[in-house]
Design a protein around this motif. Structure first.
Motif, PDB file in Angstrom:
ATOM      1  N   ASN A 555       0.907  -1.005  -0.008  1.00  0.00           N
ATOM      2  CA  ASN A 555      -0.104   0.104  -0.109  1.00  0.00           C
ATOM      3  C   ASN A 555       0.715   1.268  -0.031  1.00  0.00           C
ATOM      4  O   ASN A 555       0.636   2.249  -0.754  1.00  0.00           O
ATOM      5  N   LYS A 558       1.930   1.654  -3.238  1.00  0.00           N
ATOM      6  CA  LYS A 558       0.887   1.951  -4.242  1.00  0.00           C
ATOM      7  C   LYS A 558       0.612   3.533  -4.178  1.00  0.00           C
ATOM      8  O   LYS A 558       0.255   4.313  -5.023  1.00  0.00           O
ATOM      9  N   TYR A 559       0.240   3.922  -2.753  1.00  0.00           N
ATOM     10  CA  TYR A 559      -0.155   5.066  -2.473  1.00  0.00           C
ATOM     11  C   TYR A 559       0.823   6.288  -2.338  1.00  0.00           C
ATOM     12  O   TYR A 559       0.509   6.857  -1.543  1.00  0.00           O
ATOM     13  N   ASP A 584       5.031   5.854   5.449  1.00  0.00           N
ATOM     14  CA  ASP A 584       5.288   6.269   4.047  1.00  0.00           C
ATOM     15  C   ASP A 584       5.194   7.677   3.916  1.00  0.00           C
ATOM     16  O   ASP A 584       4.847   8.521   4.816  1.00  0.00           O
ATOM     17  N   ILE A 589      -3.973  10.199   4.312  1.00  0.00           N
ATOM     18  CA  ILE A 589      -5.343   9.733   4.266  1.00  0.00           C
ATOM     19  C   ILE A 589      -6.106  11.066   5.136  1.00  0.00           C
ATOM     20  O   ILE A 589      -5.609  11.554   6.061  1.00  0.00           O
ATOM     21  N   ILE A 597     -11.320   2.870   6.116  1.00  0.00           N
ATOM     22  CA  ILE A 597     -10.301   1.945   5.543  1.00  0.00           C
ATOM     23  C   ILE A 597     -10.081   0.680   5.899  1.00  0.00           C
ATOM     24  O   ILE A 597      -9.481  -0.171   5.143  1.00  0.00           O
ATOM     25  N   ARG A 603     -12.865   1.580  -0.111  1.00  0.00           N
ATOM     26  CA  ARG A 603     -12.090   2.118  -0.956  1.00  0.00           C
ATOM     27  C   ARG A 603     -12.001   3.747  -0.950  1.00  0.00           C
ATOM     28  O   ARG A 603     -12.867   4.149  -0.980  1.00  0.00           O
ATOM     29  N   LEU A 604     -11.031   4.217  -1.101  1.00  0.00           N
ATOM     30  CA  LEU A 604     -11.022   5.814  -1.002  1.00  0.00           C
ATOM     31  C   LEU A 604     -10.842   6.258  -2.351  1.00  0.00           C
ATOM     32  O   LEU A 604     -10.869   7.412  -2.898  1.00  0.00           O
ATOM     33  N   HIS A 605     -10.288   5.522  -3.380  1.00  0.00           N
ATOM     34  CA  HIS A 605     -10.223   5.684  -4.689  1.00  0.00           C
ATOM     35  C   HIS A 605     -10.663   4.969  -5.841  1.00  0.00           C
ATOM     36  O   HIS A 605     -11.331   3.859  -5.323  1.00  0.00           O
ATOM     37  N   GLY A 612      -7.306  -2.103  -7.053  1.00  0.00           N
ATOM     38  CA  GLY A 612      -7.366  -2.773  -5.662  1.00  0.00           C
ATOM     39  C   GLY A 612      -8.763  -3.150  -5.558  1.00  0.00           C
ATOM     40  O   GLY A 612      -9.874  -2.925  -6.126  1.00  0.00           O
ATOM     41  N   THR A 613      -8.919  -3.956  -4.347  1.00  0.00           N
ATOM     42  CA  THR A 613     -10.477  -4.732  -4.055  1.00  0.00           C
ATOM     43  C   THR A 613     -10.787  -4.083  -2.960  1.00  0.00           C
ATOM     44  O   THR A 613     -12.056  -4.218  -2.585  1.00  0.00           O
ATOM     45  N   GLY A 614     -10.054  -3.330  -2.165  1.00  0.00           N
ATOM     46  CA  GLY A 614     -10.498  -2.840  -0.935  1.00  0.00           C
ATOM     47  C   GLY A 614     -10.550  -3.775   0.332  1.00  0.00           C
ATOM     48  O   GLY A 614     -11.306  -3.708   1.221  1.00  0.00           O
ATOM     49  N   LEU A 617      -6.201  -3.919   3.831  1.00  0.00           N
ATOM     50  CA  LEU A 617      -6.372  -3.535   5.113  1.00  0.00           C
ATOM     51  C   LEU A 617      -7.190  -4.160   6.222  1.00  0.00           C
ATOM     52  O   LEU A 617      -6.890  -4.392   7.279  1.00  0.00           O
TER      53      LEU A 617
END
Ligand code: ADP
Length: 651
Positions: A555, A558-559, A584, A589, A597, A603-605, A612-614, A617
């Protein structure tokens, strides 16, 4: 101050024995001063000295008679005194010589004065010792009359001895010879006085001794006035005698002066004593008033307190009840006072509380308990009860705790229900997890078929497909790919709950090495910098730890933001748990999404921005919770995020 009569008696006993020994020494070593008060005065005879030594010892030993040996010695001494006294008395009565007078030592003193019976104690002394010995035999008697008679016999001895003292003081020989042949020595009479008075203190409350030892006002007065009056009379009488003898004044004037001075001094004494008695009365009145007002205050408090208060007499009858108790008892005061507990609560004998009453009545110990009580009308109530033994019987303080008990009961019921619900929830969760596992597992197969046939179709129709059809097929392939990922993630998620994997020592540094190897491509693609601090060895499920770190680091990659990604991983030791963090410098967020989350599929995006699948986390959360820990995030939009999670040391 409390007067200890035993100490007075024993102290006097020691004194008399010592005096007796001194006189004996006087005879043995010929010290005239110890034998007689002076030339012309009668001497204390050896036998008298022996009797005094023994009598003094008797006063001391009297109190130790529970010891058999001492009781025998006591009896032996008493019999010796009786033998000496009584034999001497018979010598006087029957006019013979028993040969005991000079048994121990010849009477060198009386010889000089030509007295016919050298060494023989006076008739009065022998009488006194005989009587004293008899008294000592009866002093310990359980018969009350015997004890009273003994006490008055002692007073009689005091009187005889005192007469002798007065006789010496006022030169009245008939007082110390008592019309008999020879006279009682002055020190004999004084010692006899002391001896008989001290012996009368063995039973300080009987006879005349009682007059001086009692606690009443009259006793106080007697104690204060009598000794002073005796002393005064003796002095005044002596002065009067001197005045007569020296013919300082006429007999009439002497008498008149005696009377007047006695009146004046007597008046002064009475005045002083009356003042003291009045003061005592005042103090008594004040303390009575105080205790009455205290009692009133106490009653007022008891009457008005919130706790119920009752006093039950030894006959089980209600003696006192306050208003609060009446409310508890559901009776009026008239209905209770004078009645027994059993009359008011029939059947109480069969209850536990009855035994508590009994224990408090008989053992006289305080008892505290909570009790559920059933009233005669069938209603029930809970009471907190304190039983306290009091002189009248038992004092009981009661607090109505029915409400509290009900609330407690409700709480217990609610807890039980919650437990039941939790069990149900757990069961249905398990069911769901099983369902998700089975469903995702079984879905994989048809999905594989869909995507492989799509690929086949694409290959077969390669030349015949127009642009739009190809685009449609691409959409379908993409959809099935995403579905595959979703199913895989879901499978992973459900596995965390269903598969039982061994907890063992896991070196987190090793875990990170494995994660680094797995993500090597993504790391180099993103040109990311990994900072990994030394990590501990913990107790955990190894593959789950890999999954946990991998999800978080993936993550973080990715983010990422525009900056070069920098990912830091570390751990701190927090008492009974380890706290890890993955930090990171990515997109961050918004705090309002912190809770969201960790929920599955949230998911936020959009898919377009970030794939992603959500589920990632929510898998992390599940793993952490399985390890007795919690997961949380600290972040701000645009400023990077730090994920913290704890792992318990005792799972
Ligand atoms: P996924 O990554 O598949 O969307 P996750 O459960 O892993 O699902 O994450 C849920 C959401 O949390 C993500 O959609 C993303 O918005 C946010 N998120 C997770 N990790 C980070 C991170 N390191 N930085 C910023 N946002 C994150």
């Amino acid at each position: 101050m409390r007067v200890n009569y035993r100490h007075i008696t024993q102290g006097t006993g020691v004194f008399i024995t010592i005096a007796g020994i001194l006189v004996l020494g006087g005879w043995l070593f010929d010290i005239p001063l110890l034998k007689t008060a002076g030339p012309g005065f009668a001497s204390m005879k050896i036998n008298s000295a022996v009797c005094f030594i023994l009598s003094g010892a008797l006063l001391v030993l009297y109190y130790y008679q529970q010891n058999n040996a001492i009781r025998r010695i006591f009896l032996f001494f008493t019999i010796i005194i009786l033998l000496i006294g009584f034999t001497t008395l018979t010598e006087y009565i029957f006019n013979y010589n028993a040969g005991i007078d000079e048994l121990l030592y010849p009477d060198t003193e009386s010889g000089k004065e030509g007295i016919s019976y050298p060494g023989r104690m006076s008739a009065a002394t022998s009488f006194c010792f005989s009587l004293l010995a008899v008294v000592f035999l009866f002093l310990n008697n359980t018969n009350k009359t015997a004890r009273i008679l003994s006490q008055f016999a002692l007073h009689f001895i005091t009187l005889i001895a005192f007469l002798a003292v007065v006789g010496y003081l006022y030169d009245v020989p008939s007082f110390y010879t008592l019309s008999l042949v020879n006279s009682m020595a002055i020190h004999t009479s004084v010692l006899l006085c002391l001896l008989s008075v001290a012996a009368s203190f063995i039973h300080p409350h009987i006879g005349i001794a009682g007059l001086f030892t009692g606690k009443g006002t009259g006793n106080i007065m007697a104690r204060r006035l009598f000794p002073l009056m005796v002393l005064l009379l003796l002095i005044l009488g002596y002065l009067q005698l001197l005045a007569h003898l020296n013919e300082w004044v006429t007999i009439g004037l002497g008498n008149a002066l005696f009377v007047i001075s006695f009146m004046l001094v007597g008046l002064f004494l009475i005045w002083a004593t009356a003042g003291r008695l009045n003061r005592l009365d005042m103090i008594r009145e004040q303390s009575e008033e105080k205790s009455i007002s205290l009692e009133k205050q106490l009653h007022y408090t008891m009457d008005n307190m919130l706790e119920g208060a009752q006093i039950i007499g030894f006959d089980w009858r209600y003696k006192y009840v306050n208003d609060s108790f009446l409310k508890h008892a559901k009776y009026s005061r008239e209905e209770l006072i004078g009645y027994t507990v059993m009359e008011k609560y029939p059947g109480i004998e069969q209850t536990e509380i009855y035994k508590v009453y009994q224990r408090c009545f008989t053992k006289r110990i305080p008892i505290h308990l909570e009790n559920e009580f059933t009233f005669p009308d069938g209603s029930q109530g809970w009471f907190e009860l304190s039983f306290q033994p009091v002189p009248e019987g038992v004092f009981i303080l009661s607090v109505d705790i029915t409400e509290r008990k009900r609330a407690e009961q409700n709480l217990i019921n609610a807890n039980k229900m919650l437990d039941r619900r939790a069990d149900e929830l757990q069961a249905s969760n398990k069911e769901l997890e099983r369902f998700a596992y089975v469903a995702s597992h079984d879905l994989q197969e048809p999905l594989r078929m869909v995507s492989s046939f799509l690929h086949l179709l694409e290959k077969r129709m390669e030349d015949k497909l127009d642009e739009t059809s190809r685009e449609y097929i691409d959409f379908a392939v993409d959809g099935s790919e995403r579905m595959k990922k979703l199913i895989q993630d879901l499978l992973q998620y459900s596995r965390v709950g269903t598969e039982k994997e061994a907890i063992k020592e896991v070196d987190c540094n090793e875990v990170m090495n494995a994660v680094k190897a797995d993500l090597a491509l993504s790391v180099s693609e993103a040109n990311a910098k990994l900072i990994i601090h030394p990590l501990p060895v913990i107790k955990a499920v190894y593959p789950q730890m890999i999954q946990l770190f991998q999800n978080l680091v993936a993550n973080a990659l990715k983010y990422r933001s525009e900056k070069q990604p920098e990912i830091e991983i570390g751990c701190s030791n927090n008492n009974d748990q380890w706290e890890f963090y993955v930090r990171d410098n990515g997109i961050g967020i918004d705090p309002k999404f912190f809770d969201k989350i960790f929920i599955i599929f949230q998911r936020l995006h959009s898919k377009k921005d970030y794939s992603g699948t959500g589920i990632g986390l929510s898998i992390c959360k599940k793993i952490v919770e399985k390890h007795g820990g919690r997961i949380r995030v600290e972040s701000q939009a645009g400023k990077g995020s730090t994920f913290f999670f704890t792992i318990s040391k005792h799972i």
